[in-house]
Design an enzyme around this catalytic site. Structure first.
Site, PDB file in Angstrom:
ATOM      1  N   GLU A   1       0.836  -1.099   0.042  1.00 33.17           N
ATOM      2  CA  GLU A   1       0.127  -0.135   0.182  1.00 33.17           C
ATOM      3  C   GLU A   1       0.817   1.294   0.108  1.00 33.17           C
ATOM      4  O   GLU A   1       0.501   2.189  -0.587  1.00 33.17           O
ATOM      5  CB  GLU A   1      -0.999   0.027   1.371  1.00 33.17           C
ATOM      6  CG  GLU A   1      -2.077  -1.088   1.017  1.00 33.17           C
ATOM      7  CD  GLU A   1      -2.981  -0.881  -0.216  1.00 33.17           C
ATOM      8  OE1 GLU A   1      -2.977   0.371  -0.743  1.00 33.17           O
ATOM      9  OE2 GLU A   1      -3.692  -1.812  -0.541  1.00 33.17           O
TER      10      GLU A   1
ATOM     11  N   TYR B   1      -6.405   6.750   3.484  1.00 33.68           N
ATOM     12  CA  TYR B   1      -6.707   5.844   2.685  1.00 33.68           C
ATOM     13  C   TYR B   1      -5.877   4.568   2.883  1.00 33.68           C
ATOM     14  O   TYR B   1      -6.550   3.377   2.977  1.00 33.68           O
ATOM     15  CB  TYR B   1      -6.323   6.289   0.919  1.00 33.68           C
ATOM     16  CG  TYR B   1      -5.874   4.817   0.303  1.00 33.68           C
ATOM     17  CD1 TYR B   1      -6.955   4.104  -0.364  1.00 33.68           C
ATOM     18  CD2 TYR B   1      -4.364   4.547   0.046  1.00 33.68           C
ATOM     19  CE1 TYR B   1      -6.653   2.985  -0.916  1.00 33.68           C
ATOM     20  CE2 TYR B   1      -4.274   3.325  -0.375  1.00 33.68           C
ATOM     21  CZ  TYR B   1      -5.573   2.496  -0.949  1.00 33.68           C
ATOM     22  OH  TYR B   1      -5.343   1.448  -1.726  1.00 33.68           O
TER      23      TYR B   1
ATOM     24  N   ASP C   1      -9.761   5.664  -2.593  1.00 37.12           N
ATOM     25  CA  ASP C   1      -8.671   5.986  -3.408  1.00 37.12           C
ATOM     26  C   ASP C   1      -9.146   6.679  -4.653  1.00 37.12           C
ATOM     27  O   ASP C   1     -10.052   6.895  -4.777  1.00 37.12           O
ATOM     28  CB  ASP C   1      -7.724   4.775  -3.565  1.00 37.12           C
ATOM     29  CG  ASP C   1      -8.305   4.082  -4.700  1.00 37.12           C
ATOM     30  OD1 ASP C   1      -9.544   3.816  -4.704  1.00 37.12           O
ATOM     31  OD2 ASP C   1      -7.333   3.405  -5.646  1.00 37.12           O
TER      32      ASP C   1
ATOM     33  N   CYS D   1     -12.885   1.679 -15.791  1.00 38.42           N
ATOM     34  CA  CYS D   1     -13.315   3.009 -15.515  1.00 38.42           C
ATOM     35  C   CYS D   1     -12.154   3.616 -15.076  1.00 38.42           C
ATOM     36  O   CYS D   1     -11.829   4.735 -14.188  1.00 38.42           O
ATOM     37  CB  CYS D   1     -14.186   3.111 -14.258  1.00 38.42           C
ATOM     38  SG  CYS D   1     -15.087   4.591 -14.143  1.00 38.42           S
TER      39      CYS D   1
ATOM     40  N   CYS E   1     -17.731  -2.621 -18.803  1.00 39.09           N
ATOM     41  CA  CYS E   1     -18.102  -2.207 -17.629  1.00 39.09           C
ATOM     42  C   CYS E   1     -19.500  -2.909 -17.039  1.00 39.09           C
ATOM     43  O   CYS E   1     -20.523  -2.858 -17.913  1.00 39.09           O
ATOM     44  CB  CYS E   1     -18.455  -0.680 -17.527  1.00 39.09           C
ATOM     45  SG  CYS E   1     -18.799  -0.106 -15.847  1.00 39.09           S
TER      46      CYS E   1
ATOM     47  N   CYS F   1     -24.869   3.590 -14.975  1.00 40.20           N
ATOM     48  CA  CYS F   1     -23.843   4.726 -14.663  1.00 40.20           C
ATOM     49  C   CYS F   1     -24.393   6.064 -15.152  1.00 40.20           C
ATOM     50  O   CYS F   1     -24.846   6.280 -16.391  1.00 40.20           O
ATOM     51  CB  CYS F   1     -22.842   4.280 -15.570  1.00 40.20           C
ATOM     52  SG  CYS F   1     -21.352   5.814 -15.497  1.00 40.20           S
TER      53      CYS F   1
END
Length: 290
Positions: free
Chosen positions: A38, A121, A139, A192, A202, A208
């Site tokens: 991370e 985050y 994020d 995306c 998607c 969407c």
DNA sequence: AAGACGTGGCG
DNA sequence: TCGCCAAGTCT
């Protein structure tokens, strides 16, 4: 979101079929491995992290292994990942974990959040991915997916808002919060995307809001473009590269040759010293921090 | 709270 | 080609 599952289930199903096989996601990945990944992934593409993470985990398989080394070794093996202060902070994490947490990566958000280099985050990500915790993991990928799918905007605001956080929290499923978090992130990373979203691939294209509105162009304030050539950042990078490769004291003359402007060069070197990324042995010799 | 902080790949 | 962008944090 009246029906969060309308969004969640298709994304979860998509993730089951399309998740990348990344080493820090495997069942045998340790919390330390997750934490290391991370930190390395902050503002850094997966492809560049992979080899550094693999080498790092082989070299320092636990926080204790890293904590026993001087910080300069962390900086050296950070290589050209970028933002080398992260290496120092990761070393700081290892030392704090050894000194205050019995060598075990903390599992709760607040304790993680107090570690160096761990912000909102990363604390949420480690608590979720390493320990199965339930947190809003916000994020850039998740923010973009929610901006489009729910808000109908091409891009999220420049900085995270309370509204975004509230929305993300409302979408957390009662069970499997961590899998949901990684699934949305993956959708943002692979489909995306910021530049040329692959809406045809998607799983939530039918609902969407942005696509339904005809993909209106982003209207908000221009995002800050980052210049690099000729900046102090580039100069610092050059200087640090010399120190990394040296494996010992470096005479100032060896630094002078990598940047022409002496004023900027001195300023950059002072910055590295102030940040703890370099240290002076005497006025004329430098090295990574011991 | 705007700006500093690395690096390299892609459209 | 060159600006945009990449699993942010800190001050």
């Amino acid at each position: 979101m009246r029906e969060p599952s309308r969004l969640r289930q298709p994304v979860l199903d998509w993730y089951s079929e399309n998740a990348r096989d990344l080493p820090w996601r495997r069942p045998d990945a340790t919390p330390w491995g997750v934490l290391v990944s991370e930190i390395m992934l902050q503002q850094t593409p997966v492809a560049r992290v992979l080899p550094i993470w693999t080498d790092w985990m082989a070299r320092w398989p636990t926080p204790g292994h890293l904590a026993a080394q001087p910080p300069g070794e962390a900086v050296r093996h950070w290589g050209r990942l970028g933002y080398p202060r992260r290496a120092l902070r990761l070393h700081g994490c290892a030392q704090a974990i050894e000194a205050h947490h019995g060598g075990v990566v903390p599992s709760d958000y607040a304790t993680l959040r107090a570690l160096p280099g761990i912000g909102d985050y990363t604390a949420a990500a480690v608590a979720s991915f390493a320990y199965g915790g339930s947190h809003a993991v916000l994020d850039t990928n998740v923010r973009r997916v929610l901006a489009r799918a729910v808000q109908g905007d091409e891009y999220p605001p420049n900085s995270t808002t309370a509204a975004e956080r509230k929305l993300a929290e409302a979408l957390i499923p009662p069970l499997g919060a961590a899998r949901w978090a990684v699934a949305v992130m993956e959708l943002g990373a692979l489909v995306c995307t910021a530049r040329a979203p692959r809406c045809a691939d998607c799983p939530i294209t039918a609902q969407c809001a942005w696509r339904l509105a005809g993909k209106p162009a982003y209207e908000g304030p221009a995002r800050k473009g980052q210049t690099y050539a000729g900046t102090d950042r580039q100069c610092r990078g050059r200087l640090l590269a010399v120190l990394r490769q040296a494996h010992g004291p470096v005479p100032k003359a060896a630094l002078d040759v990598v940047w022409h402007d002496p004023v900027q060069r001195e300023r950059a070197l002072d910055g590295l010293l102030a940040d703890g990324l370099a240290e002076a042995l005497d006025g004329d010799t430098f090295q990574l921090p011991a």
